[in-house]
Design an enzyme around this catalytic site. Sequence first.
Site, PDB file in Angstrom:
ATOM      1  N   PRO A   2      -9.625 -21.734  46.492  1.00  0.00           N
ATOM      2  CA  PRO A   2      -9.484 -21.821  47.950  1.00  0.00           C
ATOM      3  C   PRO A   2      -9.057 -20.494  48.556  1.00  0.00           C
ATOM      4  O   PRO A   2      -8.014 -19.950  48.223  1.00  0.00           O
ATOM      5  CB  PRO A   2      -8.382 -22.873  48.145  1.00  0.00           C
ATOM      6  N   GLU A   3      -9.887 -19.987  49.420  1.00  0.00           N
ATOM      7  CA  GLU A   3      -9.500 -18.829  50.222  1.00  0.00           C
ATOM      8  C   GLU A   3      -9.446 -19.278  51.676  1.00  0.00           C
ATOM      9  O   GLU A   3      -9.520 -20.474  51.957  1.00  0.00           O
ATOM     10  CB  GLU A   3     -10.486 -17.680  50.010  1.00  0.00           C
ATOM     11  N   HIS A  90      -2.867 -34.693  38.164  1.00  0.00           N
ATOM     12  CA  HIS A  90      -2.391 -33.501  38.870  1.00  0.00           C
ATOM     13  C   HIS A  90      -2.099 -33.758  40.349  1.00  0.00           C
ATOM     14  O   HIS A  90      -1.920 -32.822  41.108  1.00  0.00           O
ATOM     15  CB  HIS A  90      -3.386 -32.363  38.708  1.00  0.00           C
ATOM     16  N   ARG A 108      -3.614 -26.256  38.311  1.00  0.00           N
ATOM     17  CA  ARG A 108      -2.986 -25.034  37.800  1.00  0.00           C
ATOM     18  C   ARG A 108      -1.623 -24.745  38.404  1.00  0.00           C
ATOM     19  O   ARG A 108      -0.961 -23.802  38.023  1.00  0.00           O
ATOM     20  CB  ARG A 108      -3.909 -23.831  38.025  1.00  0.00           C
ATOM     21  N   ARG A 151      -2.869   6.259  53.088  1.00  0.00           N
ATOM     22  CA  ARG A 151      -2.727   5.447  51.880  1.00  0.00           C
ATOM     23  C   ARG A 151      -3.731   5.896  50.823  1.00  0.00           C
ATOM     24  O   ARG A 151      -4.915   6.055  51.092  1.00  0.00           O
ATOM     25  CB  ARG A 151      -2.934   3.964  52.215  1.00  0.00           C
TER      26      ARG A 151
END
Length: 271
Positions: A2-3, A90, A108, A151
């Site tokens: 999932p993003e 789960h 997880r 950076r």
Amino acid sequence: MPELPEVETTVRGLARFLEGKRLVRARVNRPDMRRPFPPGLVQMLTGARVTGLGRRAKFGLIHTDRGQTLVFHLGMSGRWRIDPATDDRHDHLVIETEEHRFALCDPRRFGWVDLVPTESLDAWPSFAGMGPEPLGDDLTVAHLHTALKGRKQAIKLLLLDQRIVAGLGNIYVCEALFRARIDPRKAGGSVSRAALARLVPAIREVLEQSIADGGSTLRDYARPDGELGYFATRFDVYGREGEPCRRDDGGTIRRVAQGGRSTWFCPRCQR
DNA sequence: ACAATCGCCTGAGAGC
DNA sequence: TGCTCTCAGGCGATTG
């Protein structure tokens, strides 16, 4: 995994069933998430009315009429199961309205939930200091130019930094850099303003298209045992090592390691 | 301030 | 076939 687009679609999917509804039951099925469940979670949720849902970066927000917001992160494998026909080992947190049951399932266990006073959400540790939402008006070329100035770290890694842009993960950073034709290994401070001017809309477009894909899939989630969280999307570079560049420029997608993670890109058109 | 590394987890897939 | 190994990765903590 999932993003941002998956979280956004999950939130929209949940909103269809949760918005304005009262939670008649809540229980912790498995307490062993990445971090412990906040004390008083079940008591707070039981009987509370959901006043609205939202998203900040990759976090989902479930606001209640008790001045508290349930914040959830799906980690790598988290998803909400709607009206599951069977139990899953789960399933960690289960909440119910009169009509439906929702199980937060996370094999997880990289995800976690927290309880935050709605009025002080911005001060919640994970939100404080976060950069602009990529789909909001605050993500501008000027912002990126300032944030990346001087950076030396690779642009790929800097875009994963939630303080620079909030909500980008490995997949969409790779995809956005491909669309903007930027070499992911390039130092952040050396990416030209012209390239950043391509990057900002590239980030927006890839996220919006993915949300649209998820949204079209969302219709299927109205049925029992629906799962919110995963969508098959067609990627340009992610996971395509050795395959030809979709720009058909003769380039072959390469995979390199950056910060211990994989980056996929086309060395021909990303400069 | 910035950079690099580590730990947390389990399931999927590869290789033998 | 069944075993072992590797990999996936967001985020916070820690160290340099």
